[in-house]
Design an enzyme around this catalytic site. Structure first.
Site, mmCIF file in Angstrom:
data_model
loop_
_atom_site.group_PDB
_atom_site.id
_atom_site.type_symbol
_atom_site.label_atom_id
_atom_site.label_comp_id
_atom_site.label_asym_id
_atom_site.label_seq_id
_atom_site.Cartn_x
_atom_site.Cartn_y
_atom_site.Cartn_z
ATOM 1 N N LYS A 1 0.836 -1.206 0.000
ATOM 2 C CA LYS A 1 0.000 0.000 0.000
ATOM 3 C C LYS A 1 0.874 1.260 0.000
ATOM 4 O O LYS A 1 1.827 1.350 0.756
ATOM 5 C CB LYS A 1 -0.902 0.002 1.238
ATOM 6 C CG LYS A 1 -1.871 -1.171 1.276
ATOM 7 C CD LYS A 1 -2.614 -1.227 2.579
ATOM 8 C CE LYS A 1 -1.708 -1.438 3.758
ATOM 9 N NZ LYS A 1 -2.426 -1.748 5.005
ATOM 10 N N THR B 1 -7.875 9.688 7.944
ATOM 11 C CA THR B 1 -7.475 8.405 7.342
ATOM 12 C C THR B 1 -7.287 7.332 8.410
ATOM 13 O O THR B 1 -6.553 6.369 8.215
ATOM 14 C CB THR B 1 -6.168 8.559 6.534
ATOM 15 O OG1 THR B 1 -5.168 9.118 7.415
ATOM 16 C CG2 THR B 1 -6.334 9.421 5.316
ATOM 17 N N GLY C 1 -7.742 4.137 10.123
ATOM 18 C CA GLY C 1 -8.323 2.837 9.768
ATOM 19 C C GLY C 1 -8.369 2.532 8.283
ATOM 20 O O GLY C 1 -9.054 1.596 7.866
ATOM 21 N N THR C 2 -7.613 3.286 7.483
ATOM 22 C CA THR C 2 -7.642 3.021 6.029
ATOM 23 C C THR C 2 -7.141 1.612 5.710
ATOM 24 O O THR C 2 -7.702 0.922 4.855
ATOM 25 C CB THR C 2 -6.778 4.032 5.250
ATOM 26 O OG1 THR C 2 -5.514 4.157 5.915
ATOM 27 C CG2 THR C 2 -7.436 5.378 5.147
ATOM 28 N N GLY C 3 -6.068 1.207 6.401
ATOM 29 C CA GLY C 3 -5.472 -0.105 6.120
ATOM 30 C C GLY C 3 -6.426 -1.232 6.505
ATOM 31 O O GLY C 3 -6.611 -2.195 5.741
ATOM 32 N N CYS C 4 -7.059 -1.106 7.676
ATOM 33 C CA CYS C 4 -8.011 -2.134 8.141
ATOM 34 C C CYS C 4 -9.174 -2.230 7.155
ATOM 35 O O CYS C 4 -9.605 -3.326 6.768
ATOM 36 C CB CYS C 4 -8.577 -1.767 9.515
ATOM 37 S SG CYS C 4 -7.337 -1.421 10.765
HETATM 38 N N1 LIG Z 1 -4.863 10.266 1.409
HETATM 39 C C1 LIG Z 1 -5.174 9.196 0.673
HETATM 40 N N2 LIG Z 1 -5.805 9.347 -0.513
HETATM 41 C C2 LIG Z 1 -6.153 8.281 -1.256
HETATM 42 N N3 LIG Z 1 -5.869 7.000 -0.893
HETATM 43 C C3 LIG Z 1 -5.233 6.792 0.268
HETATM 44 C C4 LIG Z 1 -4.841 7.871 1.123
HETATM 45 N N4 LIG Z 1 -4.226 7.341 2.221
HETATM 46 C C5 LIG Z 1 -4.252 6.012 2.069
HETATM 47 N N5 LIG Z 1 -4.828 5.661 0.884
HETATM 48 C C6 LIG Z 1 -5.083 4.310 0.389
HETATM 49 O O1 LIG Z 1 -5.687 3.599 1.467
HETATM 50 C C7 LIG Z 1 -5.274 2.226 1.444
HETATM 51 C C8 LIG Z 1 -4.615 1.918 2.792
HETATM 52 O O2 LIG Z 1 -3.289 2.409 2.734
HETATM 53 P P1 LIG Z 1 -2.424 2.924 3.946
HETATM 54 O O3 LIG Z 1 -1.026 2.985 3.459
HETATM 55 O O4 LIG Z 1 -3.048 4.151 4.505
HETATM 56 O O5 LIG Z 1 -2.629 1.744 4.940
HETATM 57 P P2 LIG Z 1 -2.173 1.655 6.422
HETATM 58 O O6 LIG Z 1 -1.080 2.592 6.704
HETATM 59 O O7 LIG Z 1 -1.958 0.210 6.706
HETATM 60 O O8 LIG Z 1 -3.464 2.106 7.171
HETATM 61 P P3 LIG Z 1 -3.663 2.146 8.728
HETATM 62 O O9 LIG Z 1 -3.230 3.500 9.096
HETATM 63 O O10 LIG Z 1 -5.109 1.925 8.908
HETATM 64 O O11 LIG Z 1 -2.795 1.096 9.359
HETATM 65 C C9 LIG Z 1 -4.359 2.093 0.239
HETATM 66 O O12 LIG Z 1 -5.117 1.686 -0.867
HETATM 67 C C10 LIG Z 1 -3.821 3.514 0.046
HETATM 68 O O13 LIG Z 1 -3.379 3.758 -1.263
HETATM 69 C C1 LIG Z 2 -7.313 -2.007 16.944
HETATM 70 C C2 LIG Z 2 -6.573 -1.322 15.858
HETATM 71 N N1 LIG Z 2 -6.185 -2.013 14.769
HETATM 72 C C3 LIG Z 2 -5.523 -1.367 13.769
HETATM 73 C C4 LIG Z 2 -5.236 -0.032 13.833
HETATM 74 C C5 LIG Z 2 -4.470 0.668 12.725
HETATM 75 O O1 LIG Z 2 -5.147 1.761 12.201
HETATM 76 P P1 LIG Z 2 -4.489 3.239 12.144
HETATM 77 O O2 LIG Z 2 -3.064 3.062 11.713
HETATM 78 O O3 LIG Z 2 -5.314 3.982 11.137
HETATM 79 O O4 LIG Z 2 -4.565 3.823 13.527
HETATM 80 C C6 LIG Z 2 -5.661 0.654 14.987
HETATM 81 N N2 LIG Z 2 -5.422 1.959 15.158
HETATM 82 N N3 LIG Z 2 -6.313 -0.011 15.981
#
Ligand SMILES: Nc1ncnc2c1ncn2[C@@H]1O[C@H](COP(=O)(O)OP(=O)(O)OP(=O)(O)O)[C@@H](O)[C@H]1O
Ligand SMILES: Cc1ncc(COP(=O)(O)O)c(N)n1
Length: 271
Positions: A175, A209, A211-214
């Site tokens: 990602k 953003t 929880g985007t990854g989840c």
């Molecule tokens: N500002 C943004 N605009 C558009 N797409 C985004 C943006 N931020 C993240 N994404 C997309 O969201 C998805 C999750 O990516 P990200 O790298 O944010 O995950 P992450 O860091 O694991 O998230 P989390 O913070 O929840 O752990 C990917 O498809 C990424 O390209």
């Molecule tokens: C319980 C739990 N699981 C995953 C994330 C990651 O999400 P983020 O990096 O957006 O805080 C989080 N904050 N909390």
């Protein structure tokens, strides 16, 4: 009506934007019946993590067994796993059951900087869980920790993806949400069969953003549960997360959650 079942093994986010809450909201939105096994309870809001309270390993295992012994689970996702002990036992348990498509989101650090995975757990993740992955979904910092590589360029991303396949994952989506040098939100897919492609969407300027990854990994899990191929599930999950970020809800005064309704509303408008 036939409904497919998905399982998430992850931490609870009291703020509702990430973790189990994001996963279940996403499953529900995509018409998949969500089941869950909690690994930890976190006290969180849009300003960060205020406490982490892990569940005993046998409590985690008993939850998973209760679900797998009763439901025909079509896809499973892991998120925050917290400890080496939980990871090792979850991996051993999953091996006891017939293989289920497994999406591993290697959650390590919350956006606010707090650790959601103990340092000693990284080796266990690499050794026991990654080899079971149908697909692993690291962000760039997580990929750097797990591969030991510095990842800056597109070539670095491709090499890191290859390293995940060598660790035993059948596929990987790297990602791009943490890259500051790009105009697009670009994610790179590669699999053990040699297929690779990039999914791209316009970068959205927002602080919401959390929880985007989840959410992305839960959408991917839902599409796999519904029988999509890996490449199709990745492409569709990208649309889900893009809509969710683009239509932010402005909840809380820090880094707010994404909008889990948005993809469904867009699809309705298109019909
Ligand atoms: N500002 C943004 N605009 C558009 N797409 C985004 C943006 N931020 C993240 N994404 C997309 O969201 C998805 C999750 O990516 P990200 O790298 O944010 O995950 P992450 O860091 O694991 O998230 P989390 O913070 O929840 O752990 C990917 O498809 C990424 O390209
Ligand atoms: C319980 C739990 N699981 C995953 C994330 C990651 O999400 P983020 O990096 O957006 O805080 C989080 N904050 N909390």
């Amino acid at each position: 009506m036939t409904v497919q079942v998905a399982l998430t093994i992850a931490g609870s986010d009291s703020g509702g934007g990430a973790g189990i809450q994001a996963d279940l909201k996403t499953f529900q939105e995509l018409g998949v019946f969500g089941t869950s096994a909690l690994t930890a309870v976190t006290a969180q809001n849009t300003h960060g993590v205020h406490g982490v309270y892990p569940i005993q390993t046998d409590g985690v295992i008993t939850q998973i067994r209760a679900v797998l012994d009763d439901f025909d689970v079509k896809a499973c996702k892991t998120g925050m796993l917290f400890s080496a002990d939980i990871i090792t036992e979850v991996a051993a348990l999953l091996k006891e059951y017939p293989p289920i498509p497994l999406v591993i989101d290697p959650v390590m650090i919350a956006k606010g900087g707090q650790s959601l995975l103990q340092q000693q757990a990284i080796q266990a993740l690499k050794e026991h869980l990654l080899p079971l992955a149908t697909i692993v979904t690291p962000n760039i910092p997580e990929a750097e920790v797990l591969t030991g590589m510095k990842i800056q360029t597109d070539e670095d991303i491709q090499q890191a993806a290859t390293a995940f396949i060598k660790m035993g994952a059948k596929a990987v989506v790297m990602k791009g949400g943490h890259r500051s040098d790009v105009l697009d939100a670009k994610d790179y897919y590669a699999d053990a069969e040699g297929q690779s492609f990039t999914v791209t969407a316009p970068w959205i300027q927002t602080k919401d953003t959390h929880g985007t990854g989840c959410t992305f990994a839960a959408a991917l899990t839902s599409f796999l549960a519904k029988g999509c191929s890996l490449p199709d599930a990745v492409a569709e999950a990208k649309q889900f997360i893009q809509a969710a970020i683009e239509n932010g809800l402005k909840i809380g005064s820090g880094h707010g959650p994404t909008n889990h309704w948005a993809y469904g509303q867009l699809k309705k408008e298109m019909h």
